[in-house]
Design a protein around this motif. Sequence first.
Motif, PDB file in Angstrom:
ATOM      1  N   ARG A  31       0.836  -1.215   0.000  1.00 46.84           N
ATOM      2  CA  ARG A  31       0.000   0.000   0.000  1.00 46.84           C
ATOM      3  C   ARG A  31       0.863   1.255   0.000  1.00 46.84           C
ATOM      4  NH1 ARG A  31      -3.837  -3.167   3.061  1.00 46.84           N
ATOM      5  NH2 ARG A  31      -2.990  -2.522   5.063  1.00 46.84           N
ATOM      6  N   GLU A  84      -9.928  18.313  -2.640  1.00 49.50           N
ATOM      7  CA  GLU A  84     -10.670  17.525  -3.624  1.00 49.50           C
ATOM      8  C   GLU A  84     -11.559  16.471  -2.971  1.00 49.50           C
ATOM      9  OE1 GLU A  84     -10.267  17.694  -7.032  1.00 49.50           O
ATOM     10  OE2 GLU A  84      -8.488  18.901  -7.329  1.00 49.50           O
ATOM     11  N   ARG A 110      -8.344   0.550   3.209  1.00 49.07           N
ATOM     12  CA  ARG A 110      -7.538  -0.027   4.288  1.00 49.07           C
ATOM     13  C   ARG A 110      -6.277   0.784   4.556  1.00 49.07           C
ATOM     14  NH1 ARG A 110      -8.176  -5.867   4.975  1.00 49.07           N
ATOM     15  NH2 ARG A 110     -10.058  -6.497   3.897  1.00 49.07           N
ATOM     16  N   ARG A 162     -12.640  14.425  12.588  1.00 49.37           N
ATOM     17  CA  ARG A 162     -13.401  15.137  11.556  1.00 49.37           C
ATOM     18  C   ARG A 162     -14.801  14.586  11.382  1.00 49.37           C
ATOM     19  NH1 ARG A 162     -10.940  17.165   6.736  1.00 49.37           N
ATOM     20  NH2 ARG A 162     -11.577  15.314   5.650  1.00 49.37           N
ATOM     21  N   ARG A 193     -21.725   9.520   6.985  1.00 45.12           N
ATOM     22  CA  ARG A 193     -20.298   9.500   7.315  1.00 45.12           C
ATOM     23  C   ARG A 193     -20.047   8.692   8.586  1.00 45.12           C
ATOM     24  NH1 ARG A 193     -16.795  13.223   5.147  1.00 45.12           N
ATOM     25  NH2 ARG A 193     -15.804  13.577   7.144  1.00 45.12           N
ATOM     26  N   THR A 206     -20.465   4.941   7.745  1.00 45.75           N
ATOM     27  CA  THR A 206     -19.393   4.351   6.942  1.00 45.75           C
ATOM     28  C   THR A 206     -18.034   4.445   7.639  1.00 45.75           C
ATOM     29  OG1 THR A 206     -19.241   6.460   5.797  1.00 45.75           O
ATOM     30  CG2 THR A 206     -20.489   4.723   4.716  1.00 45.75           C
ATOM     31  N   LEU A 214     -16.395   7.067   8.602  1.00 42.65           N
ATOM     32  CA  LEU A 214     -15.564   8.235   8.293  1.00 42.65           C
ATOM     33  C   LEU A 214     -15.602   9.261   9.404  1.00 42.65           C
ATOM     34  CD1 LEU A 214     -16.042   9.172   4.539  1.00 42.65           C
ATOM     35  CD2 LEU A 214     -13.927   8.629   5.732  1.00 42.65           C
ATOM     36  N   LEU A 215     -16.626   9.180  10.231  1.00 42.87           N
ATOM     37  CA  LEU A 215     -16.803  10.188  11.281  1.00 42.87           C
ATOM     38  C   LEU A 215     -17.134   9.474  12.575  1.00 42.87           C
ATOM     39  CD1 LEU A 215     -17.069  13.322  11.557  1.00 42.87           C
ATOM     40  CD2 LEU A 215     -19.513  13.009  11.257  1.00 42.87           C
ATOM     41  N   ARG A 216     -16.470   9.884  13.633  1.00 41.36           N
ATOM     42  CA  ARG A 216     -16.718   9.238  14.912  1.00 41.36           C
ATOM     43  C   ARG A 216     -17.916   9.905  15.583  1.00 41.36           C
ATOM     44  NH1 ARG A 216     -11.619   9.268  18.554  1.00 41.36           N
ATOM     45  NH2 ARG A 216     -10.866   7.830  16.976  1.00 41.36           N
ATOM     46  N   ALA A 238     -10.335  -0.924   9.318  1.00 39.89           N
ATOM     47  CA  ALA A 238     -10.285  -0.856   7.855  1.00 39.89           C
ATOM     48  C   ALA A 238     -11.013  -2.036   7.222  1.00 39.89           C
ATOM     49  CB  ALA A 238      -8.837  -0.819   7.404  1.00 39.89           C
ATOM     50  N   ALA A 239     -10.936  -3.202   7.860  1.00 41.85           N
ATOM     51  CA  ALA A 239     -11.563  -4.389   7.276  1.00 41.85           C
ATOM     52  C   ALA A 239     -13.077  -4.204   7.206  1.00 41.85           C
ATOM     53  CB  ALA A 239     -11.214  -5.609   8.099  1.00 41.85           C
ATOM     54  N   ARG A 252     -14.608  -1.309   7.095  1.00 43.98           N
ATOM     55  CA  ARG A 252     -14.912  -0.261   6.117  1.00 43.98           C
ATOM     56  C   ARG A 252     -14.851  -0.805   4.693  1.00 43.98           C
ATOM     57  NH1 ARG A 252     -11.423   3.622   8.979  1.00 43.98           N
ATOM     58  NH2 ARG A 252      -9.915   3.197   7.356  1.00 43.98           N
ATOM     59  N   ALA A 253     -14.022  -1.829   4.492  1.00 41.40           N
ATOM     60  CA  ALA A 253     -13.868  -2.364   3.148  1.00 41.40           C
ATOM     61  C   ALA A 253     -15.140  -3.068   2.672  1.00 41.40           C
ATOM     62  CB  ALA A 253     -12.688  -3.322   3.109  1.00 41.40           C
ATOM     63  N   VAL A 269     -18.656   3.730  -0.951  1.00 39.77           N
ATOM     64  CA  VAL A 269     -19.352   5.015  -0.818  1.00 39.77           C
ATOM     65  C   VAL A 269     -19.202   5.835  -2.091  1.00 39.77           C
ATOM     66  CG1 VAL A 269     -19.524   7.149   0.513  1.00 39.77           C
ATOM     67  CG2 VAL A 269     -18.896   5.020   1.652  1.00 39.77           C
ATOM     68  N   PRO A 286     -19.832   9.492  -2.877  1.00 41.77           N
ATOM     69  CA  PRO A 286     -20.250  10.750  -2.248  1.00 41.77           C
ATOM     70  C   PRO A 286     -21.039  11.633  -3.220  1.00 41.77           C
ATOM     71  CG  PRO A 286     -17.923  10.799  -2.744  1.00 41.77           C
ATOM     72  CD  PRO A 286     -18.394   9.437  -3.114  1.00 41.77           C
ATOM     73  N   VAL A 311     -15.594  12.990  -6.365  1.00 40.07           N
ATOM     74  CA  VAL A 311     -14.311  12.904  -5.660  1.00 40.07           C
ATOM     75  C   VAL A 311     -13.419  11.942  -6.435  1.00 40.07           C
ATOM     76  CG1 VAL A 311     -13.200  12.238  -3.514  1.00 40.07           C
ATOM     77  CG2 VAL A 311     -15.382  13.410  -3.448  1.00 40.07           C
ATOM     78  N   LEU A 360      -6.004  -0.616  -2.677  1.00 40.14           N
ATOM     79  CA  LEU A 360      -5.968  -0.084  -1.310  1.00 40.14           C
ATOM     80  C   LEU A 360      -7.029  -0.753  -0.440  1.00 40.14           C
ATOM     81  CD1 LEU A 360      -5.292   3.750  -1.436  1.00 40.14           C
ATOM     82  CD2 LEU A 360      -3.709   1.891  -1.071  1.00 40.14           C
ATOM     83  N   TYR A 361      -8.109  -1.254  -1.088  1.00 35.45           N
ATOM     84  CA  TYR A 361      -9.131  -1.966  -0.328  1.00 35.45           C
ATOM     85  C   TYR A 361      -8.720  -3.410  -0.076  1.00 35.45           C
ATOM     86  CZ  TYR A 361     -12.901   1.491  -0.233  1.00 35.45           C
ATOM     87  OH  TYR A 361     -13.682   2.580   0.036  1.00 35.45           O
ATOM     88  N   LEU A 392     -15.861   4.099  -8.572  1.00 31.93           N
ATOM     89  CA  LEU A 392     -14.901   4.077  -7.463  1.00 31.93           C
ATOM     90  C   LEU A 392     -15.511   3.486  -6.192  1.00 31.93           C
ATOM     91  CD1 LEU A 392     -13.135   7.485  -8.088  1.00 31.93           C
ATOM     92  CD2 LEU A 392     -11.958   5.295  -7.861  1.00 31.93           C
TER      93      LEU A 392
END
Lengths: 370, 379, 315
Positions: A5, A198, A208, A370, C49, C52, C54-56, C74-75, C77-78, C82, C84, C88, C105-106, C149
């Motif tokens: 990665r 972006e 991941r 965030r 968010r 998924t 992305l946001l706590r 991450a696992a 999330r995979a 999403v 958006p 993006v 990356l996934y 994507l």
Amino acid sequence: MNLQRILLTAHKSVLETLREPGLLLFTLLLPAFFMLINYVGYGTSPRENSFPIWVTGTGPNAEALLARLSAEQYANGRPVFAIKPVDATLDVDTALRDGTTLALLTLSSAPDGSLAYTVRGNALSMGFTRASTQLDAVLTEWQNQAQGKPAYARLVERPLGLARPLNDFDAYAPGMMVFAILLLIPQTATLLGREMREGTLNRLALTRLSTLELFGGITLAQMFFAALQVALMFATALALGFHNRGSLGLAVIIGLALAFGAVGMGLGMACFIRNDSDALNTGSSVSMVQVFLSGAFFAFPAPTLFTLAGHTIGLFDILPATHAMLALQQVLVGGADLAQVGFRLAATLILGLIYFAAGALLFRSRMARR
Amino acid sequence: MKKTLSMCWKTLLETARDWQLSGVYLLFPAAMIAMYFMAFGQTPSMSNWLTLLVDNRDRGVLGAQLVDALTTAQFDGQPIFSVRTGLDERSGRIALEEGKAALLLVIPADFTDALRSPTGSPAELEMHGDPLSDNYLFARSFLSGEVQAFIDRQTGWTRPPTGTYEFLPNTGKVSDFAAGVPGVLVFGVMFSTVASALMLARERSAGTLERLRMSGASGGVVLGGVALANLVMALVQAPISFGAALLMGFRSPGSLPLAIGITVLLCMGAVGCGFLSACFARSEGAAVAISTAVMTPLVFLSGAIFPMPRFELFRIGGQAVQLIDFMPTTPAASALSKVLLHGMGAESMVYELVLLVALCVGLLALGAVVYQRRVLRGL
Amino acid sequence: MTNIILSAEGLSKRFNGLQAVKNLSLNVEEGEVFGFLGPNGAGKTTTIRMLTGLLRPDGGRVLLNGQVMQGGDAAARAQVGVCPQEVVIWKKLTCLEQLVFTGQLYGLDGQTARRNALRLLDELDLAEKRNSLSGTLSGGMQRRLNIALALVHDPRIVVLDEPEAGLDPQNRVGVREYVQSLAHRKTDRLTTHNMDEAERVADRVAIIDHGELLVLDTPEQLKRQVGEGDVLEIGLKNGRRDEEAAQAALSSLAANVQWDEAGAVLRVRALDAVGRLAQILGALEAAGFQPGAVNIRANTLEDVFIQLTGRRLRE
């Protein structure tokens, strides 16, 4: 941590940079351009220059004194002073202010019949300070002899035996190199700033990819371009006549170590920005400030904190650039070897790693918030 | 004019709402001064940067007395040296090589003997260091005076020296901090080149330039408005910078309003350079890269940071004209130095002021023309 | 028994003192298409968010397959893809490069990522553009790449946040058809589609406003809540506005009578409105109204939405 990665991110980053060839070329050439600026400004000023001294008036043995001053030489045979008798009515102050002359030596007779003198100069001029120091050594000795003062003790110079810069270009080159490499701070922060603007950073956050992997990938890509920058910069310096006294390979390694530190700082900077515009603006100001603090332009006094392995550690030694500056200067100008600069090189790398890790931690917690 | 004022107001609003941009713009020169103060201004003495290493090998007592004398030596009521003894040879050499110490003085074993029995050969006090380093030169200069005075006291020599030193008016007592203020200010103010290039590049990358063009605004209106906004900011920036300097103890023998005026003028020159940089930048990254490339030679070749070698082209009425005078930074640095350090008035810097005004106006006008041709018409 | 794949329990989030989401709980079942609706600023994106990863959330938790989803998981999330609302994409990468990059990356291997990428590019009519820099694509193409994507790693759950926004009619139809085709695959969808779409394809619809869940049910049930039957929109020539009189005239014929805000159109909800149209118009005329243009349409989810969230424009 997953190497694949990291490599993927690095590859992506390299591709994106390559797709702006104009900007890439400009960025790669900027450090070399800095060398050119340095050469244009200072390439012809010898470090051991002959100080222009104007002389007026006269007194007992004045001619002998002037002959003595004219005979004063550097080790390379270059005269220390360029003595020029002038008319007392000349506008000396303007000449002293604009640097046409560095000091006015006025000779006269002392009440006891000996030779008296006055040295007038611009106390704000470094040139005057240098010239008057040299002048003072000769004049004091002359005066002592004239007054028949017994010599109980004398001061003798013991130069360190290091190679020294031959001209101002040599002297300023390491600093300009540090300046150029520090520009990697905004350049690196910009990469993350753009991902923020972006929205692609969110896309990456969904995968991941961890923060450390993201930082690792960007660092790898940036180091690839930094290596090109540094190589071009050194090549330009040498082509312009830089007198390199040490190992070029070692200097390149120091340059890359500093580049790593700058990239680490750039990544850390990304925690305080919202987009690439912020990165460029704030990042540039941070790198400019560091140029000064690191002593790249002139020795920047800092309170001494402690001594570590024989090395004095000052307040600004928290910056990788301070160590890299010292190491570069010692290698390029003083001909130092790895043993002599090993400590500073290691400090540059370790600090770079610390900034990298701190940046990654901060960035991760910021992304999570965030 | 109304359009220009609208453009100015819009730019001011946008900049004010972007605290990173406005913060850096307004505070950068003040921050540079504060940083310089931190290094050179905390004490008016030189002892914080003239570190003197002493290796006292004297068998007698005078060596130790000399070390005491050097430790307490003063210039203008402040200590000259920060004396460090007892450092091992390796650490001492490292400190010298790295420039962390100015000079290593080795007091020989026969120092006391030589002073007490003048018939023998003179003792040799060794000064180890780099004769080309400024700190070494400073240290050597002070050291020779102090050592001489110590020996005179010990040996009873009373004949006064017949040499004197005198300095240009107002320059003799200027602190290191104060001496650096004009150069640091020039550097800080020139950073506005980057900020102003970035402002224009943003307009282009956000696509709002297209909107401005559709409204029929000319290059003169766009750049006039942005320049006016920059003038307003420069008028805020300059008092902040000088306020910071004053707060840190800087006192100018010359007129402060004149210095502020010069700084504002220089800032406008920087803005002109920023405009020109933006003309050739398609992105914000390019704008910063180009403006940095423009700013760097302007600062470094002006003599504001390093003294430049003199290269006279010709003289007009006794005034030497150099090639570097045609960069706004050179007359600005010279004029600032004249007013802030030498305490001179506007009448003594007519050459610098005329050049500075002409260069700033010229750069702004050139920026507007090139912008009109390259950017606004090229959309 | 249905299997709950994604679950929100008491989610809350505040931004600068503003409560964006308040104690929101919902379950998404395996295999269902879940519509997530709300006006602008209602808290949809914030909720998504959080769902998924992305946001706590400030309060509450998200469960994926019964496991609490951690911020850095991450696992987990995979398993989610999403798309958006905004486009993006990496503008300096080609379509293929960024799809392969994202897939890898996934956690996909290079070959699978490339195979998936090429398939998606083909399906989304971007095959010809696979080696073009994405920044050079038209707006519609960029939108389609945006969807690709989200799908390149074969996620179990796909979140589509207004995928049709800003598209021209041709692109909109294309994207809609593609999104509908996804329903045939083993993919659960959480979508903040427009009303039409939600009504047509969603198994269940949640409507939120001011950060709170207002309703959650099948579109049919929701429409029933507003009132069964069709909606007649009758323009009145004399502009008379007397709701009570109209209500009285139509009491035996219609379930619900109301004026629109401008007062020029009478909205009548009735079962078998078409069959009773003549009777309704006659009754109105008898009560002194002068009916003009008549528009007849089925009761929609939009009616539910407007009734629940009001007509006032949002930021």
